[in-house]
Write a protein that holds these residues in place. Structure first.
Motif, mmCIF file in Angstrom:
data_model
loop_
_atom_site.group_PDB
_atom_site.id
_atom_site.type_symbol
_atom_site.label_atom_id
_atom_site.label_comp_id
_atom_site.label_asym_id
_atom_site.label_seq_id
_atom_site.Cartn_x
_atom_site.Cartn_y
_atom_site.Cartn_z
ATOM 1 N N TYR A 109 0.848 -1.192 0.000
ATOM 2 C CA TYR A 109 0.000 0.000 0.000
ATOM 3 C C TYR A 109 0.885 1.245 0.000
ATOM 4 C CZ TYR A 109 -3.468 3.431 1.545
ATOM 5 O OH TYR A 109 -4.283 4.533 1.645
ATOM 6 N N MET A 140 -0.689 6.815 -4.367
ATOM 7 C CA MET A 140 -2.133 7.007 -4.468
ATOM 8 C C MET A 140 -2.484 8.496 -4.454
ATOM 9 S SD MET A 140 -5.130 5.880 -1.773
ATOM 10 C CE MET A 140 -4.734 7.281 -0.688
ATOM 11 N N THR A 143 -10.780 3.429 -0.765
ATOM 12 C CA THR A 143 -10.096 2.361 -1.485
ATOM 13 C C THR A 143 -10.640 1.006 -1.032
ATOM 14 O OG1 THR A 143 -8.363 2.191 0.194
ATOM 15 C CG2 THR A 143 -8.008 3.761 -1.595
ATOM 16 N N ASP A 144 -10.273 -0.047 -1.763
ATOM 17 C CA ASP A 144 -10.671 -1.400 -1.360
ATOM 18 C C ASP A 144 -10.124 -1.722 0.024
ATOM 19 O OD1 ASP A 144 -11.955 -1.740 -3.757
ATOM 20 O OD2 ASP A 144 -10.280 -2.777 -4.732
ATOM 21 N N ALA A 202 -9.002 9.664 -1.293
ATOM 22 C CA ALA A 202 -9.363 8.602 -0.358
ATOM 23 C C ALA A 202 -8.567 8.696 0.930
ATOM 24 C CB ALA A 202 -9.138 7.233 -1.005
#
Length: 810
Positions: free
Chosen positions: A155, A160, A379-380, A708
């Motif tokens: 991650y 992101m 996010t997931d 996010a």
């Protein structure tokens, strides 16, 4: 003095315009440099690094980072399966290379409502290939199941955010194009504005490396906020150029426009810089980080407007002339008339609303950990967190660091904490079972060790003697080894070292078994023990935040303090929240007071009236209180950092909208009655307020809805929502205050020695109210009390005309 200032700015403007090709070349070189230097910027993702150095969280995290390895971990929830299937998946996950441990059992912590929760430990860090490969295999294994995976493995928050901000910037540019089309006077002005801003943004991003390491918040939002905060400066110069170009050629118009715009834009930027400066006084150092990045952004925007944009205006002047269009933005005369009609109703009503907003904002539900905050976009990984939380709740973990070496004290700490109802479970070397009921840190004599491992007593005695000699414990050898006790863990580690040094040999079968044991011990040691500290892990039955949790953290310290005098830490999300909440109390008051104070000082020098700055501050402070009343009304937790940043930016930037209206009102009031002046002032101010406000609100809302990252998202929503509220108040509340409080504004005027009031020029029938200094040519009809240097030829109805010598000639 005034003429010298005018000559100075004109000379500066002439040099910049005439040397525009040189400046173009310098900006090209700077842009090329910044394209490469942007890659040198280091970004800090951990907000706790900005806590004051004396806080326990900061000290504890630094101690953990210096002494322990961090391995990848994750939670995997598989829903709608039978327990037999859950056990089968557990066995399959254990076989995956790169997975060191999977925790699963039939307790409610791991099996509930046909859902299985697996705690997975990886063999490497979050970005090591072994961890990434193992996670990929887990995802493949569970591809046909209803799965939620929450892990930091792979991650990359920075990547992101960079992707999100690129999207946000592209959308923002389209919105800005639409806004500028409505407010511009020529279509070709828009590329000039965008090129100016693009150069400023590139300079800011390319010079961030000079600040060392910057926070992920500053790195992600700086470009968008720079656009929202500083595009006004380019618009002001552009409009000045358009006005001057009505009667001058391109070069002369650019010189005249820049000479007039430098002091005007410089004064306008002071309120923004003042508000941002307040952030730098926070105890929580992320405020200083953001302040430095954004203040640098504002200053570089000023530099681009003053040194690049004049040359662009001259260069593109022919195209600007060809693409002129009619005025697209309408007048708002009804709004100005509404201010006059409602001047005795709106201010009292606003005061009542202000009182309520202050009460509600004072009870805003602040959050100091963003794990449980839901952004508009998620996010997931975030969805997985909340899915797991809904079924199994959250796991609040605290790490306790204690000086290494006293296993008995560690065992007592774990035992005392385990008995408390607030503790779900504990873990440490002293609590791990080795074999046959012995804990990993239990101390055994040679006889007990021989019976445990099934080796000859003489061999074990030799091993104990070697251990004693290695650590220079010769007294134990001389007094006999029968009662010499060594902790299992220490003996196993010593045995591993001897094996690696080839001082001890095993058969191939025993060697494989021993190596497997050593691998497990090495993993445990890397996470639980260093040369300086032992790490104990405590899982709490308490939320991450709240007075009960903060109180129990002190209870943990009290328990540890029974066995250790000093040099121990309690670290976790709860301690971080406690320390952040403690700094917030001070930082909140500091930012509110300093931002208002700095802005008031600027306004006092600008308007030279005590009453006018007070009215402006009341309106903008009201917008801040109303903005932060909304989380209280909706019951939505607000991350504290979003409040602090939005507070400073609103006071420093949104005050400009009020200043624009107040300035136009003061100018018009010198030419007409104040009730007419407010109507004309609103029409003159609306394009600027609409442009700046729409861009700022759009930037905030885009960040809030397209990011996010909870901290960034909440900050954007606060800024966007606060800007919309500010625009509404300056358009519908401030004008009524100005009309009603006109007498207060005039009665509280003063003159600062050495600072001349702004010179107003007018002709025809002019109404003047206030102190006048300068030259007047024409018929005067007014009450006068002052000194005239020159000749007087006028009738005096009452009073007298005195010469300097005191002779009455009336």
């Amino acid at each position: 003095m005034k003429e010298k200032r005018g000559t100075f700015f004109t000379s500066m403007a002439t040099f910049i315009v005439d040397k525009r090709n040189l400046f173009f070349l310098l900006y090209i070189f700077a842009a090329i440099f910044c394209v490469f230097s942007m890659g040198w910027v280091q970004v800090e993702n951990d907000v706790t690094k900005y806590l004051p150095a004396e806080t326990e969280t900061r000290q504890g995290i630094e101690a953990m980072n210096d002494n322990f390895e961090t391995f990848g971990m994750g939670q995997v929830m598989v829903s709608n399966i039978t327990y037999e299937t859950a056990e089968k998946l557990y066995e399959e996950m254990l076989k995956i290379e790169g997975v060191t441990m999977v925790t699963f059992d039939s307790t409610a912590d791991h099996w509930k409502d046909a859902c299985a929760l697996y705690d997975v430990n990886f063999d490497g860090g979050n970005f090591d290939e072994v961890s990434l490969s193992a996670l990929s295999e887990i995802e493949t294994l569970l591809a046909d199941y209803d799965t939620s995976i929450y892990t930091a493995v792979g991650y990359d928050e920075n990547a992101m955010l960079d992707q999100e901000m690129t999207t946000i910037l592209v959308v923002a540019i389209f919105i800005i194009l639409g806004v500028l089309t409505l407010t511009s006077r020529s279509y070709m002005e828009i590329p000039v504005l965008l090129m100016t801003f693009g150069a400023a943004a590139l300079l800011n991003m390319g010079t961030n490396f000079m600040l060392g390491k910057i926070s992920f918040i500053s790195d992600s939002v700086a470009v968008v906020l720079q656009l929202a905060l500083a595009i006004d400066y380019a618009i002001i110069l552009c409009h000045r150029f358009s006005d001057e170009h009505e009667t001058k050629n391109a070069r002369e118009a650019a010189i005249a426009a820049l000479a007039k715009a430098i002091p005007e834009i410089g004064a306008s930027s002071l309120t923004t810089v003042s508000g941002l400066t307040a952030l730098g006084f926070m105890k929580f150092a992320i405020g200083l980080d953001l302040a430095m990045v954004l203040i640098k952004a504002v200053l570089l925007s000023l530099l681009a407007v003053f040194t690049l944009m004049p040359g662009l205006l001259v260069l593109f002047c022919p195209l600007i002339d060809k693409t002129r269009h009619r005025k697209l933005l309408p007048n708002i005369t009804p709004v100005g008339k509404f201010a006059v009609l409602s001047r005795r109703v709106v201010p009292p009503l606003f005061i009542v609303i202000l009182a309520g907003a202050f009460f509600l904002s004072s009870n805003c539900p602040y959050a100091y950990s963003y794990n449980d905050l839901q952004a508009t976009k998620m996010t997931d990984r975030q969805y997985a967190y909340f899915d797991i939380k809904e079924v199994f709740g959250t796991s609040n973990m605290a790490a306790v660091l204690v000086p290494v070496g006293d296993y008995e004290a560690e065992a007592r700490v774990l035992a005392d904490l385990s008995e408390m109802p607030q503790v779900k479970s504990t873990m440490g070397l002293s609590g791990i079972e080795a074999m046959d009921g012995y804990k990993l840190t239990d101390a055994l004599n040679p006889r007990e060790m021989s019976e445990l491992v099934g080796m000859d007593y003489e061999v074990i005695q030799l091993l104990y003697a070697t251990y004693a000699a290695e650590f220079e414990q010769y007294g134990e050898i001389l007094s006999g080894l029968e009662e010499y006790e060594i902790p299992l863990f220490d003996m196993f580690i010593f045995l591993k070292d001897q094996l690696q040094s080839r001082n001890i040999n095993f058969t191939e079968g025993d060697l494989a078994m021993v190596n497997d044991l050593f691998d497990q011990l090495e993993m445990a040691q890397s996470q639980m023990q260093s040369k300086e500290y032992s790490r104990l892990v405590v899982y709490l039955n308490l939320p991450e935040e709240g007075e009960e949790t903060y109180g129990f953290l002190q209870t943990i310290r009290d328990v540890v303090g029974r066995y250790y005098e000093s040099d121990y830490y309690v670290v976790g999300n709860s301690t971080s929240s406690r320390d952040l909440s403690a700094s917030f109390a001070t930082d909140n008051l500091l930012i509110s007071v300093l931002s208002a104070f700095f802005v008031i000082v600027v306004l006092l020098f600008t308007f030279q009236s005590a009453g006018l700055p007070l009215l402006l501050i009341v309106v903008i402070q009201g917008s801040i209180w109303i903005n932060f009343s909304i989380p209280t009304i909706t019951g939505t937790p607000l991350y504290f950092l979003g409040y602090l940043i939005a507070n400073a930016i609103m006071m420093g930037a949104n005050i400009d909208y009020a200043i624009v209206i107040a300035s136009h009102y003061q100018e018009r009031k010198a030419q007409m009655p104040h009730k007419q002046a407010i109507v004309h002032a609103m029409n003159a101010s609306f394009p600027t307020v609409f442009t700046s406000g729409t861009i700022m609100a759009s930037a905030g809302m885009l960040i809030g809805n397209l990011s996010a990252q909870p901290v960034v998202s909440i900050m954007g929503i606060c800024i966007g929502r606060g800007t919309v509220i500010s625009i509404i108040l300056v358009l519908f509340v401030l004008p009524a205050f100005l009309v009603l409080g006109d007498s207060i504004i005039e009665r509280t005027r003063f003159q600062i020695k050495g600072i001349e009031p702004i010179t107003r020029k007018a002709s025809g029938t002019v109404r003047v109210k206030g102190h006048v200094r300068g030259y007047v040519s024409g018929m005067v009809d007014a009450d006068f009390d002052g000194v005239i240097h020159g000749q007087v030829n006028a009738s005096v109805a009452t009073g007298a005309v005195l010469e300097e010598g005191g002779n009455d000639r009336a």
